[in-house]
Design an enzyme around this catalytic site. Structure first.
Site, PDB file in Angstrom:
ATOM      1  N   ASP A 120       0.858  -1.182   0.000  1.00  0.00           N
ATOM      2  CA  ASP A 120       0.000   0.000   0.000  1.00  0.00           C
ATOM      3  C   ASP A 120       0.895   1.233   0.000  1.00  0.00           C
ATOM      4  O   ASP A 120       2.113   1.133  -0.091  1.00  0.00           O
ATOM      5  CB  ASP A 120      -0.932  -0.011   1.210  1.00  0.00           C
ATOM      6  N   HIS A 166       1.103  -8.830  -3.617  1.00  0.00           N
ATOM      7  CA  HIS A 166       0.089  -7.838  -3.249  1.00  0.00           C
ATOM      8  C   HIS A 166       0.805  -6.495  -3.182  1.00  0.00           C
ATOM      9  O   HIS A 166       1.292  -6.065  -2.125  1.00  0.00           O
ATOM     10  CB  HIS A 166      -0.547  -8.194  -1.910  1.00  0.00           C
ATOM     11  N   ASP A 224       0.585 -17.470  -4.352  1.00  0.00           N
ATOM     12  CA  ASP A 224       1.162 -16.411  -5.185  1.00  0.00           C
ATOM     13  C   ASP A 224       0.052 -15.753  -5.995  1.00  0.00           C
ATOM     14  O   ASP A 224      -0.010 -15.857  -7.221  1.00  0.00           O
ATOM     15  CB  ASP A 224       2.257 -16.980  -6.090  1.00  0.00           C
ATOM     16  N   GLU A 233       2.309 -10.154   0.442  1.00  0.00           N
ATOM     17  CA  GLU A 233       2.607  -8.724   0.459  1.00  0.00           C
ATOM     18  C   GLU A 233       4.020  -8.502   0.978  1.00  0.00           C
ATOM     19  O   GLU A 233       4.415  -9.092   1.982  1.00  0.00           O
ATOM     20  CB  GLU A 233       1.611  -7.963   1.339  1.00  0.00           C
TER      21      GLU A 233
END
Length: 559
Positions: A179, A492, A531, A540
């Site tokens: 993120d 991710h 994955d 992530e």
């Protein structure tokens, strides 16, 4: 007859894997290949059978090493697999190779050579590709994005210095993970581990540059990269010395490029755990940057001492309202004693002032923080190690206690390592969020003890953690993007997903017994990984995951 025998053996070994470190091995380090048979697939192997392993050159198939594999052993406590292994440490000639069982499977191709420098380069350079508040256009990897988050950030709630909605200049830093949030907690602990890697292993960073915009300025590239994180920490410090917790938006951004995340982003409340962690990282920077940039070192020390003055006048402030976490992670550390201890040690080491040692001595009387793998929850091990190795004028009794805990911690890690067929010091039922980071952080503890009392078995066990995350695991998976023959291809990671360009050198979290998505089933131990982009609990990356990878790789890159 021989051909039929080989074919029969191959049939029995259907589903078996030869596992190697998919990047490779240094000529001087131990080298092992593992034949792994998952539960239920070893039933047809007759008792007493011993496979023969060959190492062949990748370019011409010439056999350069051959030996009988030891085993079988059953990895009862972790995977349930039946394992055979061969030690080919005697093979030292640089080159590219494949391991193959006669009549059985072949491994991915791997190298013998200065491979840990390659791992170190990729892992350390990934921080540059995670920079926030700047346009990236990297010709080496193809990673690019426009200027992002250039208005970071706005004060979320009123405090003694700023009204809610006031804009602070808090650009810079690193995107924390997949993120775009930025967290003091992980930035400080990450910066500290990178600083420690450089301090202990400067030779590992001497030969190659990280190809940063700052390269060639007379400062080691790894320190320039750490400075990027430390400068952002300065911007998160309040005038009274307290440090804000994080900077993020109120909503999780979609799988978009960073420049497309145009929501207003907020500077969240102060905490004493963040203030102490930042103080410790700044104090480390003050001593390590001093030979290269005295002005920056003075700035770091001033920030650290200002933070300490706030801590000395304040009890714990550890408020994490649930509404603060609607668009970012909580990183809610409910104990700041370990952080204060670490800060006191680093400030004492760099200044020698009695105030800081008096605080350490009081903690030694009333209760030292737990000695554990370095993490954002508890970074005290850095304080333990630096008191023992850098605090030459410390209290001998305190030093003896800290040494004892460092050595006891390593023994505990080593005992768990010995129980695992794959050499990962995590047992079944204990694969949590960030298990790959935990394995490498335990490798750090082994290396800390090895620095105090050199023991080759501790160094081998630490090396096994690199082997594990680079392919010697039940899934034959490299968990570092861009490294090995079977790396994560769908992490991710918003920039990767939105751009279609891989950011190399990122360690993903790894197997997790406690899924939060439908990508995996619970309690699968070292097989609990997927994955796929949606599996943020296993796939992530994060800046603090990469930090112990850099540290352990730096140790072996310095050979």
């Amino acid at each position: 007859m021989l051909a039929g025998s080989v074919q029969t053996r191959h049939d029995l070994l259907q589903g078996a894997q030869i596992l190697v470190n998919q990047v490779g091995y240094h000529p001087a380090t131990p080298k092992q290949a593992v034949l792994a048979l998952a539960p239920g697939t070893a039933a047809g192997i007759r008792p007493g059978w011993t496979p023969t392993l060959q190492i062949v050159r990748a370019d011409d198939g010439q056999v350069v090493w051959e030996g009988t594999m030891a085993g079988p052993s059953e990895d009862r406590l972790v995977s349930g697999d039946t394992l055979y292994r061969a030690d080919f440490t005697s093979l030292t000639a640089p080159g590219r190779y494949v391991a193959q069982v006669v009549g059985g499977p072949r491994s991915p191709e791997f190298a013998i050579g200065p491979v840990y420098r390659d791992v170190l380069y990729a892992a350390a350079r990934s921080y540059y590709l995670q920079r926030c508040g700047v346009a990236i256009d990297d010709p080496i990897t193809g990673v690019s994005h426009a200027l992002d988050h250039h208005e970071d950030g706005y004060v979320l709630v009123d405090d003694p210095f700023y009204r809610a909605g006031t804009r602070l200049e808090a650009t810079g830093g690193w995107h924390d993970a997949g993120d775009y949030g930025k967290y003091v907690t992980t930035t400080a602990v990450t910066a500290a581990q990178l600083l420690k890697a450089y301090e202990l292993y400067p030779q590992a960073f001497a030969d190659g540059q990280l190809h940063l915009p700052e390269s060639g300025n007379g400062v080691p590239d790894i320190l320039d990269e750490v400075r990027w994180g430390l400068e952002w920490l300065f911007r998160m410090q309040r005038p009274d010395g307290a440090v804000y917790h994080k900077l993020a938006g109120l909503r999780w951004p979609g799988m978009i490029r960073p420049e497309q995340d145009v929501q207003r982003r907020y500077v969240y409340r102060i905490t004493t755990q963040d203030t102490a962690k930042a103080a410790a990282a700044w104090a480390m920077a003050a001593r390590i940057f001093a030979p290269f940039d005295a002005a920056f070192a003075r700035k770091a020390l001033a920030a650290a001492e200002q933070a300490w003055r706030f801590l000395a006048a304040s009890g714990p402030i550890l408020d994490y309202p649930a509404e603060d976490n609607s668009g970012s992670g909580p990183y809610d550390d409910r104990d700041d004693a370990d952080d204060r201890f670490w800060a006191a040690v680093e400030l004492w080491v760099v200044t020698g002032r009695a105030e800081y040692h008096d605080y350490i001595a009081r903690m030694a009387r009333t209760g030292l923080p737990a000695y554990a793998p370095v993490s954002w929850v508890n970074p005290a091990a850095l304080g333990y190690f630096d008191y023992v190795t850098l605090g030459q004028k410390g209290d001998p009794a305190i030093r003896a206690r800290l040494v004892q805990r460092i050595l006891e911690g390593a023994r505990s890690v080593f005992q768990t390592y010995e129980q695992s067929g794959y050499g990962v010091p995590i047992l079944a039922g204990s694969f949590h969020w960030g298990s790959n980071k935990e394995a490498l952080a335990k490798g750090m503890l082994l290396l800390f003890a090895h620095h105090l009392e050199p023991r080759p078995e501790y160094e081998r066990a630490a090396l096994a953690q690199l082997d594990y995350v680079l392919g010697v695991n039940p899934l034959a998976k490299s968990y570092v993007t861009g490294l090995g023959s079977n790396p994560p291809r769908n992490p991710h990671h918003r920039l990767v997903k939105a751009s279609g360009v891989m950011v190399p050198g990122l360690l993903v979290g790894g197997p997790n017994d406690h899924p939060q998505t439908k990508a995996i089933r619970p309690h699968m131990g070292p097989r609990g990984y997927a994955d796929v982009t949606d599996s943020y609990e296993t796939n992530e990356p994060a800046i603090d995951y990469n930090a112990p990878l850099v540290f352990v790789a730096a140790h072996f890159a310095s050979l």
